[in-house]
Scaffold this motif. Structure first.
Motif, PDB file in Angstrom:
ATOM      1  N   UNK A 688      -5.679  -0.745  -7.181  1.00 16.86           N
ATOM      2  CA  UNK A 688      -5.625  -0.653  -8.645  1.00 16.86           C
ATOM      3  C   UNK A 688      -4.786  -1.774  -9.250  1.00 16.86           C
ATOM      4  N   UNK A 689      -4.829  -1.820 -10.591  1.00 17.67           N
ATOM      5  CA  UNK A 689      -4.031  -2.775 -11.351  1.00 17.67           C
ATOM      6  C   UNK A 689      -2.669  -2.144 -11.640  1.00 17.67           C
ATOM      7  N   UNK A 690      -1.592  -2.782 -11.111  1.00 15.50           N
ATOM      8  CA  UNK A 690      -0.267  -2.187 -11.191  1.00 15.50           C
ATOM      9  C   UNK A 690       0.797  -3.272 -11.354  1.00 15.50           C
ATOM     10  N   UNK A 691       1.959  -2.916 -11.940  1.00 19.23           N
ATOM     11  CA  UNK A 691       3.096  -3.844 -11.915  1.00 19.23           C
ATOM     12  C   UNK A 691       3.492  -4.133 -10.471  1.00 19.23           C
ATOM     13  N   UNK A 692       3.994  -5.339 -10.212  1.00 22.33           N
ATOM     14  CA  UNK A 692       4.188  -5.731  -8.816  1.00 22.33           C
ATOM     15  C   UNK A 692       5.196  -4.889  -8.027  1.00 22.33           C
ATOM     16  N   UNK A 693       6.191  -4.185  -8.638  1.00 21.84           N
ATOM     17  CA  UNK A 693       7.019  -3.307  -7.804  1.00 21.84           C
ATOM     18  C   UNK A 693       6.244  -2.177  -7.128  1.00 21.84           C
ATOM     19  N   UNK A 694       5.045  -1.859  -7.644  1.00 21.08           N
ATOM     20  CA  UNK A 694       4.205  -0.838  -7.019  1.00 21.08           C
ATOM     21  C   UNK A 694       3.212  -1.434  -6.020  1.00 21.08           C
ATOM     22  N   UNK A 695       3.198  -2.755  -5.901  1.00 20.88           N
ATOM     23  CA  UNK A 695       2.360  -3.424  -4.911  1.00 20.88           C
ATOM     24  C   UNK A 695       3.172  -3.629  -3.631  1.00 20.88           C
ATOM     25  N   UNK A 696       2.746  -4.538  -2.784  1.00 19.04           N
ATOM     26  CA  UNK A 696       3.480  -4.836  -1.555  1.00 19.04           C
ATOM     27  C   UNK A 696       4.389  -6.029  -1.796  1.00 19.04           C
ATOM     28  N   UNK A 697       5.672  -5.769  -1.828  1.00 16.38           N
ATOM     29  CA  UNK A 697       6.663  -6.841  -1.967  1.00 16.38           C
ATOM     30  C   UNK A 697       7.185  -7.152  -0.573  1.00 16.38           C
ATOM     31  N   UNK A 698       6.822  -8.318  -0.064  1.00 16.33           N
ATOM     32  CA  UNK A 698       7.170  -8.675   1.314  1.00 16.33           C
ATOM     33  C   UNK A 698       8.658  -8.992   1.410  1.00 16.33           C
ATOM     34  N   UNK A 699       9.273  -8.441   2.416  1.00 16.10           N
ATOM     35  CA  UNK A 699      10.730  -8.444   2.507  1.00 16.10           C
ATOM     36  C   UNK A 699      11.235  -9.740   3.119  1.00 16.10           C
ATOM     37  N   UNK A 723      -3.272  -6.937  -1.208  1.00 17.39           N
ATOM     38  CA  UNK A 723      -3.958  -6.739   0.068  1.00 17.39           C
ATOM     39  C   UNK A 723      -3.413  -7.765   1.055  1.00 17.39           C
ATOM     40  N   UNK A 724      -3.106  -7.316   2.244  1.00 24.45           N
ATOM     41  CA  UNK A 724      -2.456  -8.216   3.195  1.00 24.45           C
ATOM     42  C   UNK A 724      -2.581  -7.682   4.611  1.00 24.45           C
ATOM     43  N   UNK A 725      -2.442  -8.612   5.555  1.00 22.45           N
ATOM     44  CA  UNK A 725      -2.278  -8.308   6.971  1.00 22.45           C
ATOM     45  C   UNK A 725      -1.070  -9.101   7.439  1.00 22.45           C
ATOM     46  N   UNK A 755       7.608 -14.969  16.115  1.00 21.05           N
ATOM     47  CA  UNK A 755       6.521 -15.459  15.253  1.00 21.05           C
ATOM     48  C   UNK A 755       6.231 -14.398  14.197  1.00 21.05           C
ATOM     49  N   UNK A 756       6.268 -14.794  12.924  1.00 26.30           N
ATOM     50  CA  UNK A 756       5.988 -13.882  11.814  1.00 26.30           C
ATOM     51  C   UNK A 756       4.918 -14.501  10.934  1.00 26.30           C
ATOM     52  N   UNK A 757       3.972 -13.677  10.492  1.00 25.12           N
ATOM     53  CA  UNK A 757       2.854 -14.194   9.712  1.00 25.12           C
ATOM     54  C   UNK A 757       2.399 -13.160   8.694  1.00 25.12           C
ATOM     55  N   UNK A 758       1.983 -13.651   7.500  1.00 23.31           N
ATOM     56  CA  UNK A 758       1.329 -12.795   6.497  1.00 23.31           C
ATOM     57  C   UNK A 758       0.100 -13.543   5.990  1.00 23.31           C
ATOM     58  N   UNK A 759      -0.995 -12.837   5.982  1.00 16.76           N
ATOM     59  CA  UNK A 759      -2.199 -13.347   5.328  1.00 16.76           C
ATOM     60  C   UNK A 759      -2.507 -12.361   4.202  1.00 16.76           C
ATOM     61  N   UNK A 760      -2.314 -12.809   2.939  1.00 15.10           N
ATOM     62  CA  UNK A 760      -2.471 -11.885   1.826  1.00 15.10           C
ATOM     63  C   UNK A 760      -3.017 -12.554   0.586  1.00 15.10           C
ATOM     64  N   UNK A 761      -3.245 -11.717  -0.436  1.00 14.67           N
ATOM     65  CA  UNK A 761      -3.769 -12.231  -1.705  1.00 14.67           C
ATOM     66  C   UNK A 761      -3.373 -11.277  -2.827  1.00 14.67           C
ATOM     67  N   UNK A 762      -3.505 -11.777  -4.058  1.00 10.33           N
ATOM     68  CA  UNK A 762      -3.207 -10.988  -5.249  1.00 10.33           C
ATOM     69  C   UNK A 762      -4.335 -11.205  -6.254  1.00 10.33           C
TER      70      UNK A 762
END
Length: 835
Positions: A688-699, A723-725, A755-762
């Motif tokens: 859904x469409x949400x303010x970013x604190x309700x999305x995935x904030x990568x730490x 959406x992310x992996x 090794x750390x990786x994120x593949x994501x989009x907004x």
């Protein structure tokens, strides 16, 4: 008179003509061989009349009987890893006990000779016969088991005993020393536990369970042995040398009969002897490199089928493992009608070294005895649902006569004395004081009877929003109620001058299939990106989250109800509903209507959400202590968690309706010579469409230390996605390479890789909800997102175990180097505790 004289003369002449033992009296020696430090029996030791080839081998309990008509004045005992010892004997029957001291041995000298080592041919046949001798080839097996565990303080220095605080303990020690022999060392027992059980294994699928029938426990500083009981059974003392690698204390040790034995060990074929009725080869084995996680010792291989008949294997302090002076495993096996062998008796000793010259060591001893095996009669899958089942009346009968009948062998006098010593120590006030202090350090709570105060790790913290934070909390324990748990805490920040608090009630509905329901209300502060649902039950993470720089944090009021249940072995579920508010401490805003350029800018919201989670971890093991349930390891299978979250609009002022899906996989990968890998894969999707604190904030992590669950060169709030992996991977190479480098192998350094990786989009719809200003018109703190198909990627390498506690990581950021304040390279120094 003349006849007597003539007879004496004849005897004298016969002795001159026949100087052998024609007229010698039989010499018979019985005794027991023990370790001078631990007091444990030394099995398989060689006992010989000095100057002869007449000898025997001690049994698994260290007992021996040697008798012969022989002319000798002494008897000698030898065993691999110990100094030989000789004592005087005389004709006739006698009892002589031996206490052997450990020998400090270096690496066995490599001798190059023509032809192949004769032991190598035997090793190849052992490997070729593994399938027919390994118990894992049975469809199923079960047996009755008796186990005994003892924890002792040893190596108590004279200087330590003379300290003022130790004087009273020393007085007790002097009065009831449990001396293991006339030249042995005293040890001070802390706890002893015994258990009888039935152990069951099924190969397809590979599952095991243990039904603990009777338990007995006594310990200094322990109210009960309920938690310990679940960790002392046969299932936690299984060591199978037919496996290529043995997992001991979380480390991979290579077996002396591993498929790749030639790369790690050297061998001596020292003898061919009878063990009982079995004719066996005796093989001594030694690690090629002393720093390798490998064993030295002796094994006896039955010639008939090249099966392991018995083994005595030790790991010395030269091995690349911290704080451990010695690990010793002794095992005697028994054949089954189907061919494979099962353990008959096992003894494990772990000697923890002193942290300083003036401190004491710790000795952990485990013994198990198995009998009446039943093979190839598997039970239904549901029979193995629970790893450990403790009978409700297991600890009810502590009668000594009953336990005399339950034990497979009677206790020795010194073993029986352990219970008396523990009872005496428990009544010394200074001992109780020290135990209370240790409990606070280990558990984090101080026990006031029915209520515990803590956790003390969260008592004081400091961060950029609250300043100095003080906190005090409590929880009830099983003495208050075995069904109801009440918790609470109150905290105050001296900079923000706000009071925070929490109150909770939890009811335990079932302990067989662990089931709880609860309700909680809390008002506090949290760093954006941390997941309360994931870390809420981890007091260490919760305490750590209150420290440091709070670039993006928020105040919240939260009300929640929840329930958890374990359905079958490895499968559990959780459901919850919570209502919470978001009040930022930083400059943040989002438009109330993203399609209207003149819409009001907001920076606060409320949310109401329901959550359903399913977790499957086939080999995950828990133990229950009091009213708590603790995960003690995921085993070899991955732990898979699937979570669905539904947000509801209009409940107590909640502002958004939404759907989220999250999949998480945790896996420990045992890689033998390459060490251990730890992999975490996470996939998240917000629909859904949400303010970013309700999305995935990568730490991110802007601290100078390495943290395994963050992206260590990412700034706080640098990336957000709908959406992310993502992947976190850690590789512990243990002593690979460095163990074989002279001088370096003595420092016990170990290589690590990350090794750390994120593949994501907004999506564009969510980008529209990122405002550049706050409701007051001030610039909002910038938040970024991924562009195109470029993943975030960082890789690192480093060295751990520097001075046993320090780790240094060199981390390279490989993408998004053009971002503002992006760190391309970091050197992170971390203090850690790892064996």
């Amino acid at each position: 008179m003349k006849l007597v004289k003539n007879g004496s003369l004849i005897l004298f002449l016969l002795h001159l003509l026949f100087p052998g033992n024609l007229f010698a009296q039989e010499t018979e020696v019985r005794g027991k061989i023990t370790d001078a430090i631990s007091g444990d029996p030394i099995p398989f030791a060689n006992v010989l009349f000095k100057g002869t080839t007449l000898g025997v081998t001690s049994d698994f309990d260290g007992n021996f009987l040697l008798k012969a008509v022989v002319q000798t004045d002494s008897i000698t005992v030898t065993s691999v890893g110990y100094k030989p010892k000789t004592k005087a004997v005389k004709p006739g029957k006698q009892i002589i006990n031996f206490q052997l001291e450990e020998a400090v041995t270096g690496l066995k000298e490599l001798v190059i000779a023509s032809g192949e080592n004769p032991a190598f041919g035997i090793l190849r046949k052992i490997v070729n016969h593994k399938n027919r001798n390994d118990k894992r080839s049975l469809h199923a097996y079960e047996y009755e088991s008796y186990t005994k565990t003892e924890i002792d303080v040893n190596r108590i220095s004279e200087k330590l005993r003379q300290k003022k605080t130790m004087k009273k303990i020393a007085q007790v020690l002097d009065s009831i020393d449990r001396v293991v022999g006339e030249d042995g060392k005293p040890v001070l027992p802390l706890s002893v536990s015994e258990a009888t059980s039935k152990f069951y294994y099924r190969s397809n699928p590979s599952v095991k369970t243990e039904h603990i029938l009777n338990t007995r426990f006594s310990g200094v500083g322990f109210a009960s042995g309920s938690a310990v009981t679940q960790l002392v059974g046969a299932s936690f003392q299984e060591y199978n040398f037919y496996q290529n690698w043995l997992d001991i204390l979380g480390k991979n040790f290579v077996s002396p009969i591993a498929d790749s034995w030639r790369f790690y060990y050297d061998y001596d074929l020292t003898d061919s002897v009878y063990v009982g009725n079995d004719f066996c080869y005796r093989l001594d084995f030694f690690p090629i490199s002393p720093a390798e996680l490998a064993f030295s010792g002796t094994m006896w291989i039955r010639k008939e089928d090249y099966a392991l008949r018995q083994i005595d294997a030790s790991v010395s302090k030269r091995a690349n493992i911290n704080f451990i002076d010695k690990i010793q495993i002794q095992q005697e096996l028994m054949p089954t009608p189907a061919g494979p062998w099962l353990p008959r008796k096992s003894r494990v000793l772990i000697n923890v070294s002193e942290l300083s010259k003036n401190s004491a060591g710790l000795l952990a001893k485990f013994y198990s005895s198995n009998k009446n095996p039943v093979i190839n009669q598997p039970h239904e899958n549901s029979f193995y649902d629970k790893r450990v089942n403790v009978a409700e009346d297991a600890a009810q009968d502590q009668n000594e006569k009953l336990w005399d009948s339950l034990r497979h062998e009677p206790l020795s006098a010194s073993e029986k004395n352990v219970y008396r010593m523990i009872d005496t120590l428990k009544n010394i006030p200074i001992v109780r004081t020290y135990i209370d202090v240790i409990k606070v350090v280990v558990q984090g709570y101080y026990n006031f009877g029915e209520v515990e105060v803590g956790p003390y790790a969260a008592a004081v913290a400091s961060n950029t929003v609250e300043g100095t934070r003080m906190q005090l909390g409590f929880r009830t324990n099983s003495h208050f109620s075995r069904k109801m748990v009440y918790t609470g805490s109150v905290a105050y920040g001296f900079t923000d001058m706000r009071t925070k608090f929490s109150l909770g009630i939890r009811r335990i509905l079932s302990r067989q299939h662990w089931t709880t329901v609860g309700i909680r209300y809390s008002r506090d502060i949290l760093r954006l990106g941390l997941d309360l649902e994931s870390i809420g039950n981890n007091p260490i993470f919760v305490a750590a989250s209150h420290w440091g720089r709070f670039t993006r944090a928020y105040y919240y009021d939260e009300f929640s109800v929840y329930g958890r249940r374990e359905f079958i072995r490895g499968l559990s579920g959780r459901a919850s509903f919570r209502h919470w508010s978001f009040v930022p401490t930083y400059n943040f805003g989002f438009p109330s209507d993203p399609d209207n350029s003149h819409a009001a800018i907001l920076n606060q919201f409320k949310s109401a959400e329901g959550l359903v989670e399913v977790r499957y971890a086939r080999t995950e093991t828990y133990f229950q202590g009091g009213n708590e349930r603790v995960n003690v390891g995921n085993g070899t299978w991955p732990a898979i968690t699937l979570r669905y979250t539904r947000g509801f609009k209009g409940i107590a002022g909640s502002d958004f309706a939404y759907d989220k899906l999250r999949l998480n996989i945790d896996q420990r990968i045992k890689m033998g010579v390459l060490g251990n890998g730890f992999l975490t894969l996470t996939s998240e999707h917000v629909f859904n469409q949400l303010p970013y604190p309700l999305l995935t904030v990568h730490l991110g992590n802007q601290a100078p230390t390495y943290t395994p669950f963050t992206f260590n060169l990412m700034n706080f709030g640098e990336f957000v996605s709908d959406q992310s992996v993502s992947m976190h991977y850690r590789q512990y190479f243990e002593g690979l390479l460095l163990n074989r480098v002279p001088l370096l192998n003595r420092m016990k350094w170990r290589l690590v890789g990350t090794a750390n990786m994120i593949y994501g989009s907004l999506r564009n719809s969510n980008r529209l909800l990122i405002s550049e200003t706050t409701p007051n018109g001030n610039p909002a703190l910038h938040t970024g997102y991924f562009s195109g198909n470029i993943p975030y990627l960082e890789m690192g390498y480093g060295v751990e175990n520097i001075f046993s506690f320090l780790r240094i990581d060199f981390v390279h950021r490989l993408t998004y180097l053009q971002n503002p304040d992006a760190r391309k390279f970091g050197v992170l120094l971390t203090a850690q505790f790892r064996l």
